[in-house]
Design an enzyme around this catalytic site. Structure first.
Site, PDB file in Angstrom:
ATOM      1  N   GLU A 190       0.395  35.947  22.744  1.00  0.00           N
ATOM      2  CA  GLU A 190      -0.421  35.594  21.585  1.00  0.00           C
ATOM      3  C   GLU A 190      -1.143  34.293  21.890  1.00  0.00           C
ATOM      4  OE1 GLU A 190       3.053  35.961  20.575  1.00  0.00           O
ATOM      5  OE2 GLU A 190       2.814  38.058  20.014  1.00  0.00           O
ATOM      6  N   TYR A 212      -7.286  34.142  29.992  1.00  0.00           N
ATOM      7  CA  TYR A 212      -6.577  35.421  29.974  1.00  0.00           C
ATOM      8  C   TYR A 212      -7.538  36.592  30.220  1.00  0.00           C
ATOM      9  CZ  TYR A 212      -2.841  32.619  27.941  1.00  0.00           C
ATOM     10  OH  TYR A 212      -1.884  31.661  27.722  1.00  0.00           O
TER      11      TYR A 212
HETATM   12  C1  LIG Z   1      -5.457  26.840  28.824  1.00  0.00           C
HETATM   13  C2  LIG Z   1      -4.903  26.087  30.059  1.00  0.00           C
HETATM   14  C3  LIG Z   1      -3.490  26.606  30.332  1.00  0.00           C
HETATM   15  C4  LIG Z   1      -5.816  26.332  31.255  1.00  0.00           C
HETATM   16  O1  LIG Z   1      -5.242  25.643  32.367  1.00  0.00           O
HETATM   17  P1  LIG Z   1      -6.114  25.237  33.663  1.00  0.00           P
HETATM   18  O2  LIG Z   1      -5.186  24.949  34.765  1.00  0.00           O
HETATM   19  O3  LIG Z   1      -7.070  24.174  33.267  1.00  0.00           O
HETATM   20  O4  LIG Z   1      -6.930  26.576  33.927  1.00  0.00           O
HETATM   21  P2  LIG Z   1      -7.547  27.006  35.337  1.00  0.00           P
HETATM   22  O5  LIG Z   1      -8.107  25.800  36.012  1.00  0.00           O
HETATM   23  O6  LIG Z   1      -6.566  27.836  36.068  1.00  0.00           O
HETATM   24  O7  LIG Z   1      -8.776  27.879  34.815  1.00  0.00           O
HETATM   25  C5  LIG Z   1      -8.809  29.279  35.024  1.00  0.00           C
HETATM   26  C6  LIG Z   1      -9.890  29.847  34.117  1.00  0.00           C
HETATM   27  O8  LIG Z   1      -9.572  29.621  32.746  1.00  0.00           O
HETATM   28  C7  LIG Z   1     -10.778  29.370  32.010  1.00  0.00           C
HETATM   29  N1  LIG Z   1     -10.758  27.968  31.531  1.00  0.00           N
HETATM   30  C8  LIG Z   1      -9.811  27.035  31.797  1.00  0.00           C
HETATM   31  N2  LIG Z   1     -10.134  25.875  31.179  1.00  0.00           N
HETATM   32  C9  LIG Z   1     -11.296  26.100  30.518  1.00  0.00           C
HETATM   33  C10 LIG Z   1     -12.133  25.293  29.692  1.00  0.00           C
HETATM   34  N3  LIG Z   1     -11.825  24.005  29.432  1.00  0.00           N
HETATM   35  N4  LIG Z   1     -13.246  25.848  29.175  1.00  0.00           N
HETATM   36  C11 LIG Z   1     -13.559  27.136  29.435  1.00  0.00           C
HETATM   37  N5  LIG Z   1     -12.817  27.947  30.222  1.00  0.00           N
HETATM   38  C12 LIG Z   1     -11.696  27.439  30.751  1.00  0.00           C
HETATM   39  C13 LIG Z   1     -11.899  29.583  32.969  1.00  0.00           C
HETATM   40  O9  LIG Z   1     -12.219  30.976  32.956  1.00  0.00           O
HETATM   41  C14 LIG Z   1     -11.247  29.204  34.279  1.00  0.00           C
HETATM   42  O10 LIG Z   1     -11.880  29.747  35.411  1.00  0.00           O
HETATM   43  P3  LIG Z   1     -13.040  28.878  36.135  1.00  0.00           P
HETATM   44  O11 LIG Z   1     -12.491  27.509  36.379  1.00  0.00           O
HETATM   45  O12 LIG Z   1     -13.279  29.652  37.393  1.00  0.00           O
HETATM   46  O13 LIG Z   1     -14.199  28.872  35.191  1.00  0.00           O
HETATM   47  C15 LIG Z   1      -4.876  24.556  29.789  1.00  0.00           C
HETATM   48  O14 LIG Z   1      -6.156  24.164  29.332  1.00  0.00           O
HETATM   49  C16 LIG Z   1      -3.816  24.115  28.839  1.00  0.00           C
HETATM   50  O15 LIG Z   1      -2.669  23.878  29.216  1.00  0.00           O
HETATM   51  N6  LIG Z   1      -4.193  23.937  27.551  1.00  0.00           N
HETATM   52  C17 LIG Z   1      -3.276  23.461  26.526  1.00  0.00           C
HETATM   53  C18 LIG Z   1      -2.159  24.446  26.277  1.00  0.00           C
HETATM   54  C19 LIG Z   1      -2.679  25.826  25.928  1.00  0.00           C
HETATM   55  O16 LIG Z   1      -3.610  25.993  25.154  1.00  0.00           O
HETATM   56  N7  LIG Z   1      -2.012  26.842  26.532  1.00  0.00           N
HETATM   57  C20 LIG Z   1      -2.315  28.234  26.267  1.00  0.00           C
HETATM   58  C21 LIG Z   1      -1.571  28.659  25.060  1.00  0.00           C
HETATM   59  S1  LIG Z   1      -1.843  30.383  24.707  1.00  0.00           S
END
Ligand SMILES: CC(C)(COP(=O)(O)OP(=O)(O)OC[C@H]1O[C@@H](n2cnc3c(N)ncnc32)[C@H](O)[C@@H]1OP(=O)(O)O)[C@@H](O)C(=O)NCCC(=O)NCCS
Length: 168
Positions: free
Chosen positions: A120, A132
Site C-alpha cells: 500500500e 513501484y
Molecule cells: C520512495 C523512496 C523509497 C525512493 O528511494 P530512492 O532510493 O530515492 O529511489 P531510487 O533512487 O531507487 O529511485 C528509483 C525510481 O523511483 C522514482 N523516484 C524516486 N525518487 C523520486 C522522486 N523524488 N521524484 C520522482 N520519482 C522518484 C523514479 O522512477 C526513480 O527512477 P529514476 O531515478 O531512474 O528516475 C524514498 O524517497 C523514501 O524513502 N521516501 C520516504 C519513505 C517512503 O515514502 N517510502 C515508501 C513508502 S510506500
C-alpha cells in the site's frame, strides 16, 4: 528473542553497498532513518513486533563506514509477500537504492515461493508510486482513509506485482 545473524547477499546490492538481514542491533540506525523519512514513522515497538512475528527485514549498508542506507520490511503469506515498509535515508535518496531493495525483495519472494507481491502507498506519495510503477507494480485498488494524515486521513493505493508474469 535473539538478533538475526548477518547474511550478506552482495550480488543484489549496488557497488559500495551490502545487503544484510536486519535484527534488533540495527534498530537504532533504522529508527533514525524512519523518523527522518516519515511524518508518521513506525515506532521501535512496531519494528520489534515485526521481528518477533518473523517478518523479513533487510537493510542496505555502506561498505565503507558501515552505515545503514535504507531497508525494507515484508510479511510472508502462503504464496504472496506483502511489503510493509521501504525507506531510504533522505541523504541517500535518488541513487537507485530503493530500486536495489525492491529487486532484493523480489528475489527473496521468488525464493520463498511467492507468486504475488503486495503493497500500500499513500495517494500523495508520487515518488514512491513512480518507483513501484517503474518496477512493474500495478495499481489494483484504493483503500479510503487508510492512513493518518496531518489534516485527517489519506487514501492508500494498493499495488501488486505478479511474479510469474514478471519472470516470464
Ligand atoms: C520512495 C523512496 C523509497 C525512493 O528511494 P530512492 O532510493 O530515492 O529511489 P531510487 O533512487 O531507487 O529511485 C528509483 C525510481 O523511483 C522514482 N523516484 C524516486 N525518487 C523520486 C522522486 N523524488 N521524484 C520522482 N520519482 C522518484 C523514479 O522512477 C526513480 O527512477 P529514476 O531515478 O531512474 O528516475 C524514498 O524517497 C523514501 O524513502 N521516501 C520516504 C519513505 C517512503 O515514502 N517510502 C515508501 C513508502 S510506500
Amino acid at each position: 528473542m535473539s538478533a538475526l545473524p548477518h547474511r550478506p547477499t552482495a550480488p543484489l546490492a549496488a557497488p559500495g553497498t551490502r545487503l544484510r538481514t536486519l535484527g534488533i542491533p540495527h534498530l537504532p540506525q533504522v529508527l533514525i532513518i524512519e523518523n527522518a523519512a516519515y511524518d508518521f514513522p513506525w515506532t521501535r515497538e512496531n519494528f520489534l513486533s515485526s521481528l518477533a512475528s518473523g517478518y523479513l527485514a533487510e537493510g542496505l549498508f555502506d561498505e565503507g563506514d558501515g552505515h545503514l542506507v535504507g531497508y525494507y520490511w515484508a510479511m510472508k503469506g502462503v504464496d504472496e509477500m506483502h511489503l510493509l515498509n521501504l525507506t531510504v535515508a533522505p541523504s541517500e535518496q535518488r541513487r537507485g537504492h530503493a530500486r536495489t531493495l525492491l529487486q532484493a525483495l523480489r528475489v527473496r519472494a521468488l525464493q520463498d515461493g511467492a507468486q504475488q507481491l503486495w503493497l500500500e502507498v499513500r495517494l500523495s506519495n508520487e515518488r514512491a508510486r513512480q518507483l513501484y510503477q517503474a518496477a512493474g507494480y500495478r495499481e489494483v485498488a484504493r483503500r479510503r482513509a487508510y492512513y493518518p494524515a496531518r489534516d485527517g486521513r489519506e487514501d492508500a493505493i494498493v499495488m501488486s506485482l505478479d511474479l510469474r508474469e514478471a519472470a516470464a
